[in-house]
Design an enzyme around this catalytic site. Structure first.
Site, mmCIF file in Angstrom:
data_model
loop_
_atom_site.group_PDB
_atom_site.id
_atom_site.type_symbol
_atom_site.label_atom_id
_atom_site.label_comp_id
_atom_site.label_asym_id
_atom_site.label_seq_id
_atom_site.Cartn_x
_atom_site.Cartn_y
_atom_site.Cartn_z
ATOM 1 N N ASP A 1 0.860 -1.177 0.000
ATOM 2 C CA ASP A 1 0.000 0.000 0.000
ATOM 3 C C ASP A 1 0.899 1.229 0.000
ATOM 4 O O ASP A 1 1.986 1.181 -0.581
ATOM 5 C CB ASP A 1 -0.971 -0.021 1.176
ATOM 6 C CG ASP A 1 -2.301 0.664 0.826
ATOM 7 O OD1 ASP A 1 -2.266 1.754 0.237
ATOM 8 O OD2 ASP A 1 -3.357 0.104 1.141
ATOM 9 N N HIS B 1 11.012 0.355 -11.854
ATOM 10 C CA HIS B 1 11.162 -0.927 -12.549
ATOM 11 C C HIS B 1 10.019 -1.850 -12.144
ATOM 12 O O HIS B 1 9.696 -1.979 -10.952
ATOM 13 C CB HIS B 1 12.498 -1.598 -12.202
ATOM 14 C CG HIS B 1 13.707 -0.868 -12.699
ATOM 15 N ND1 HIS B 1 14.024 -0.783 -14.037
ATOM 16 C CD2 HIS B 1 14.665 -0.173 -12.045
ATOM 17 C CE1 HIS B 1 15.141 -0.084 -14.184
ATOM 18 N NE2 HIS B 1 15.542 0.304 -12.985
#
Length: 487
Positions: free
Chosen positions: A241, A316
């Site tokens: 989160d 990434h």
């Protein structure tokens, strides 16, 4: 003693200050003062003043209240909560509440309210054993406060897996409320049953050199902040989160050198009615295997987000990258025509996303009634790891770059651009220690605090090393940027 200025260098753009006496301790430091015409980006750093405690750690240790002297026992089956509360009562007006090395259970939560000139030094490991909700530790209306581990080995272990195994949430680990001139550093927060660290309406604070590691599930936020004049730097967060997220109201914050290592990613929001966010800088943000590199999220609402910068992002294998979504469906629609987004800059974003055709690496979606204006995207080079195309999606956003419509706000529009060639310069370095997953329903080890948080960036010096403002001649104070940094 006022610092003695050395002879200015020949180019007259640099002044070096050397050798001064500071709170009775000899310190040696070099500060490079660049005038506004030379380095305006430094002078206009978003902090509005100095941050951190106003007295030194050493001065707070002139009185030490060890929990072992107030009924505490170094045992995982003990309850250190009452001992922390008693030690705090003795040291709240100037002193250090000390949790020595060792393991301590905690089943009674504490609300440490109203202290001044005090510290909470956790060199041991506190293990949650209680089952009630709320917060394990709340610090309320403190001034000149510091929470830290002197060994960088102190930790609070939330043992959230015992709740998550039953598909439940439990207490949050830590919350600061209306606290000013504070710092939290060199400590690990691990496996919270719910959120890890909340700063509510705080000001002039600094958070640094920390690691937060939570379970692989939403609802386990890393750091949530609202308030003013706060510097968060050199922090690693792993969860699913919020990584380091700003909520409303918020102003004058600098958030830098952040490693979101298998996380939800950094964000602003969720934002609703009467949003008031301004003068926020995020920079040097690394994001790996996360929901987004950065998301600004709202659905309806009112108020504004203005004058914010998002610079030097590396990502990434993230789902989304740059995601401003004013129609965020996971949020209940708030009263109002929409939050106004204005003068937001996104510069120097590099790396890759998981699937650029499935989730656009640039997504800026704004309502026609309240279009986004003065949105600038520059030096953006992110490519897809899957497939051979990436999309840019924009709606009612005006400014420059990507799929943003040029110029001032005009007619409503929707635009989708398909990028078929990898942008030049998208390749970006990776961070060591990238996680390949997180547990949720089994015990989680306490990780060591890393020594690097963004590729090529040296961790910042803390503000405590630079309590110089009152010592500098007024002309230097006028030009000295915040925060102070080691040269």
């Amino acid at each position: 003693m006022v610092p003695r200025a050395e002879k200015p260098s020949r180019n007259r753009k640099e002044v070096r200050l050397k050798t001064y006496r500071w709170y009775g301790e000899d310190k040696y430091v070099r500060i490079y003062l660049f005038f506004a015409l030379v380095l305006p980006s430094l002078v206009t750093a978003q902090l509005s003043g100095r941050v951190g405690p106003t007295t030194t750690r050493a001065s707070k240790r002139t009185k030490v209240c060890s929990v072992l002297d107030y009924g505490g026992v170094a045992s995982k089956t003990s309850d250190v909560g009452p001992a922390i509360a008693s030690a705090y009562a003795a040291c709240k007006s100037g002193g250090t509440v000390y949790v020595p090395p060792g393991d301590y259970g905690m089943s009674t939560w504490v609300n440490l309210s109203g202290g001044s000139g005090w510290a909470l030094q956790i060199d041991g490991i506190i293990y949650r054993t209680g089952e009630t909700g709320g917060h394990m530790i709340i610090v309320t209306k403190a001034t000149d406060f510091e929470m830290y581990s002197s060994t960088s080995k102190g930790a609070i272990q939330g043992n959230g897996y015992t709740f998550h195994a039953d598909s439940k949430y439990g207490p949050r680990i830590m919350r600061l409320v209306q606290t000013t001139n504070f710092s939290v550093h060199d400590i690990a927060l691990v496996d919270a049953p719910a959120f890890h660290f909340i700063m509510e309406n705080c000001s002039s604070g600094e958070v640094y050199n920390m690691i937060i590691r939570g379970g692989n599930e939403g609802g386990l936020d890393g750091i949530d902040i609202w308030g003013s004049n706060i510097w968060v730097h050199d922090v690693e967060v792993s969860n699913k989160d919020e990584c380091v997220t700003v909520k409303s109201p918020a102003s004058n914050m600098l958030i830098e050198n952040i490693n979101c290592n298998w996380s939800g990613g950094c964000a602003m929001g969720s934002l609703g009615a009467n949003t008031a966010i301004s003068n926020i800088i995020y920079r040097n943000i690394y994001t790996w295997q996360s929901n987004q590199a950065f998301m600004i999220k709202s659905n309806g609402g009112s108020g504004s987000v203005t004058n914010c910068q998002f610079n030097n992002f590396i990502g990434h294998s993230n789902a989304y990258s740059l995601d401003l979504n004013a129609f965020w469906s996971s949020q209940t629609t708030a009263a109002g025509s929409g939050v106004s987004y204005k003068n937001l800059t996104f510069n120097n974003w590099k790396g890759t996303c998981s699937n650029g055709a499935q989730r656009a690496p640039i997504q800026v979606l704004c309502p026609s009634d309240v279009p986004c204006t003065d949105i600038k995207i520059t030096d953006f080079a992110m490519w897809t790891e899957s497939g051979s195309t990436a999309l840019y999606k924009c709606e009612n956003a005006f400014g420059s770059g990507g799929c943003i419509a040029a110029g001032a706000a005009g007619a409503a529009y929707t635009s989708t651009l398909t990028v078929k060639t990898a942008p030049a310069g998208y390749a970006a370095p990776t961070m060591p220690g990238q996680l390949t997953g997180l547990p949720l329903t089994v015990s989680m080890a306490i990780p060591a605090i890393p020594t690097t948080f963004f590729p090529g960036a040296t961790p910042n010096a803390s503000s405590e090393n630079f309590l110089l403002e009152s010592l500098l001649p007024s002309i230097f104070r006028h030009y000295l940027p915040y925060p102070f940094k080691r040269a």
